[in-house]
Motif scaffolding. Structure first.
Motif, short mmCIF file in Angstrom:
data_model
loop_
_atom_site.label_atom_id
_atom_site.label_comp_id
_atom_site.label_asym_id
_atom_site.label_seq_id
_atom_site.Cartn_x
_atom_site.Cartn_y
_atom_site.Cartn_z
N TYR A 1 0.85 -1.18 0.11
CA TYR A 1 -0.04 0.00 -0.21
C TYR A 1 0.64 1.29 -0.02
CZ TYR A 1 -4.45 -2.52 0.82
OH TYR A 1 -5.29 -3.22 0.73
N LEU A 2 2.02 1.19 0.56
CA LEU A 2 2.96 2.24 0.65
C LEU A 2 3.65 2.78 -0.94
CD1 LEU A 2 4.67 1.75 4.24
CD2 LEU A 2 2.68 3.59 3.52
N ALA A 3 3.97 1.80 -1.44
CA ALA A 3 4.81 1.91 -2.66
C ALA A 3 3.95 2.98 -3.72
CB ALA A 3 5.06 0.45 -3.33
N PRO A 4 2.84 2.99 -3.90
CA PRO A 4 2.33 3.75 -4.94
C PRO A 4 2.51 5.31 -4.38
CG PRO A 4 0.88 2.18 -4.57
CD PRO A 4 1.88 1.75 -3.53
N LEU A 5 2.51 5.47 -3.08
CA LEU A 5 2.79 6.88 -2.65
C LEU A 5 3.95 7.62 -2.93
CD1 LEU A 5 1.17 6.30 1.26
CD2 LEU A 5 0.11 7.43 -0.83
N VAL A 6 4.94 6.76 -3.54
CA VAL A 6 5.93 7.42 -4.04
C VAL A 6 5.75 8.58 -5.15
CG1 VAL A 6 8.22 7.07 -5.12
CG2 VAL A 6 7.52 5.78 -3.29
N SER A 7 4.64 8.40 -5.62
CA SER A 7 3.99 8.86 -6.93
C SER A 7 3.73 10.52 -6.52
CB SER A 7 3.08 8.32 -7.78
OG SER A 7 1.83 8.04 -6.78
N ILE A 8 3.66 10.76 -5.18
CA ILE A 8 3.22 11.99 -4.72
C ILE A 8 4.16 12.97 -5.16
CG2 ILE A 8 4.21 11.98 -2.43
CD1 ILE A 8 1.77 13.16 -1.41
N ILE A 9 5.53 12.51 -5.54
CA ILE A 9 6.43 13.68 -5.82
C ILE A 9 6.13 14.34 -7.20
CG2 ILE A 9 8.73 13.65 -6.92
CD1 ILE A 9 9.61 11.10 -5.21
N ILE A 10 5.23 13.82 -7.96
CA ILE A 10 4.65 14.54 -9.09
C ILE A 10 3.93 15.85 -8.73
CG2 ILE A 10 3.58 14.53 -11.31
CD1 ILE A 10 4.57 11.57 -11.65
N PRO A 11 2.87 15.63 -8.01
CA PRO A 11 2.02 16.79 -7.79
C PRO A 11 2.96 17.70 -6.93
CG PRO A 11 1.29 14.84 -6.83
CD PRO A 11 2.31 14.37 -7.74
N LEU A 12 3.67 17.23 -5.80
CA LEU A 12 4.46 18.19 -5.01
C LEU A 12 5.26 19.00 -6.04
CD1 LEU A 12 5.49 15.73 -2.02
CD2 LEU A 12 3.76 17.70 -2.05
N LEU A 13 5.96 18.59 -6.97
CA LEU A 13 6.70 19.37 -7.77
C LEU A 13 5.97 20.44 -8.52
CD1 LEU A 13 9.31 16.80 -9.72
CD2 LEU A 13 9.73 18.66 -8.09
N ILE A 14 4.91 20.03 -9.14
CA ILE A 14 3.90 21.30 -9.49
C ILE A 14 3.60 22.25 -8.75
CG2 ILE A 14 1.84 21.73 -10.71
CD1 ILE A 14 3.55 20.01 -12.23
N ASN A 15 3.33 21.87 -7.21
CA ASN A 15 3.17 22.90 -6.10
C ASN A 15 4.56 23.81 -6.13
OD1 ASN A 15 0.55 21.78 -5.72
ND2 ASN A 15 0.96 21.03 -3.53
N ARG A 16 5.68 23.10 -6.08
CA ARG A 16 6.90 23.75 -5.78
C ARG A 16 7.15 24.71 -7.15
NH1 ARG A 16 9.55 25.46 -1.94
NH2 ARG A 16 8.85 23.52 -0.81
N LEU A 17 6.79 24.18 -8.13
CA LEU A 17 7.00 25.15 -9.28
C LEU A 17 6.09 26.51 -9.21
CD1 LEU A 17 8.30 25.91 -12.18
CD2 LEU A 17 6.49 24.34 -13.11
N ARG A 18 4.78 26.21 -8.97
CA ARG A 18 3.98 27.51 -8.92
C ARG A 18 4.26 28.36 -7.74
NH1 ARG A 18 -1.18 28.83 -6.82
NH2 ARG A 18 -2.19 30.36 -8.43
N GLN A 19 4.83 27.76 -6.54
CA GLN A 19 5.40 28.54 -5.54
C GLN A 19 6.68 29.56 -6.00
OE1 GLN A 19 6.24 26.25 -2.11
NE2 GLN A 19 4.12 25.53 -1.98
N MET A 20 7.50 28.86 -6.85
CA MET A 20 8.74 29.43 -7.39
C MET A 20 8.28 30.65 -8.27
SD MET A 20 11.05 26.03 -8.13
CE MET A 20 11.82 26.95 -9.46
N LEU A 21 7.26 30.59 -9.22
CA LEU A 21 6.84 31.39 -10.09
C LEU A 21 6.11 32.45 -9.32
CD1 LEU A 21 5.34 29.15 -13.07
CD2 LEU A 21 7.70 30.30 -12.80
N ILE A 22 5.43 32.14 -8.37
CA ILE A 22 4.58 33.43 -7.75
C ILE A 22 5.83 34.21 -7.08
CG2 ILE A 22 3.22 33.96 -5.60
CD1 ILE A 22 1.54 31.58 -6.51
N LEU A 23 6.72 33.71 -6.22
CA LEU A 23 7.80 34.39 -5.70
C LEU A 23 8.96 35.17 -6.63
CD1 LEU A 23 8.25 32.33 -2.64
CD2 LEU A 23 7.33 34.48 -2.70
N GLY A 24 8.62 34.80 -7.90
CA GLY A 24 9.36 35.66 -8.81
C GLY A 24 10.00 34.71 -10.07
N GLY A 25 10.12 33.30 -9.71
CA GLY A 25 10.67 32.36 -10.83
C GLY A 25 12.16 32.55 -11.05
N LYS A 26 12.78 33.46 -10.00
CA LYS A 26 14.33 33.36 -10.13
C LYS A 26 15.04 32.55 -9.42
CE LYS A 26 14.12 37.28 -12.72
NZ LYS A 26 12.53 37.21 -12.92
N HIS A 27 16.16 32.03 -9.95
CA HIS A 27 16.94 31.05 -8.73
C HIS A 27 17.67 32.07 -7.85
CE1 HIS A 27 19.66 27.94 -7.58
NE2 HIS A 27 20.70 28.72 -7.78
#
Length: 227
Positions: A196-222
């Protein structure tokens, strides 16, 4: 962090107070607070220094309010790849003690292989210079937000489907014939739990989208933080 809310309220003062703008304002406040907390806890900044550094890195909100943010593609790719590598490393480290169960062993090896591949890609991306164009790109934040919701919905349906199949494999006949569900021992129980735990690894994908949007809102700069 009332000073963060005051700062962001001032930034949004000249914009219309519709539902989308208010939601964006709360998201900016949350992201700034998280960034300030990270600087204080992990980088040893004082609260005042962290507030100053975080707010000075903020871009103008014009593009964000209009739903478009301009980014430098290579810098955003470096940062998002770094986050992907961190997520994969965390998942792999957590999976190591559970390698005794065959249901998670393949997932652990897959994570290890992905870490090597993404790690090499990150090094090339970080130090190659012209690997990606330095041109500025416009990103539609409204469209990205919609995709963010869609990806979370797809991920939820994926997990429900996976858990349904696992339940059918292990307990289908017992449920069908109304028999009591039992386990042969601790190992079998652990094998089922890790399935049951193994499929939860796939949560990385939506977490990355969340992180990308946060980066863009805060400026999109490194960002690089210095004392």
């Amino acid at each position: 962090m009332s000073e963060v809310r005051k700062y962001v309220n001032k930034m949004f003062a000249g914009y219309p107070k519709n539902e989308e703008t208010l939601d964006l304002k709360e998201e900016v406040i949350g992201n700034l607070e998280a960034e300030i907390e990270d600087l204080v806890i992990n980088k040893g900044f004082s609260a005042e220094q962290a507030f100053k550094v975080s707010t000075e890195k903020m871009d103008k909100l014009d593009g964000v309010i209009e739903g478009v943010q301009t980014i430098q593609l290579n810098k955003v790719m470096v940062e998002i790849t770094q986050w992907l590598l961190l997520y994969l490393l965390f998942a792999w480290i957590v999976s190591i003690p559970l390698n005794i169960y065959s249901s998670l062993r393949a997932t652990s090896w897959l994570l290890f292989i992905l870490i090597i591949i993404i790690g090499i890609f990150y090094i090339v991306l970080k130090f190659s210079g012209g690997f990606l164009t330095n041109d500025l790109k416009n990103i539609n934040l409204g469209l990205l937000k919609k995709w963010q919701k869609v990806i979370w919905i797809i991920w939820t349906l994926f997990i429900v489907g996976q858990w349904g199949m696992i339940t059918a494999v292990y307990f289908g006949s017992d449920i069908w014939f109304g028999r009591t569900i039992s386990f042969d021992g601790p190992y079998q129980f652990g094998q089922i739990v890790t399935s049951y735990l193994a499929p939860l690894v796939s949560i990385i994908i939506p977490l990355l989208i969340n992180r990308l949007r946060q980066m863009l809102i805060l400026g999109g700069k490194h960002r690089t933080y210095e004392e």
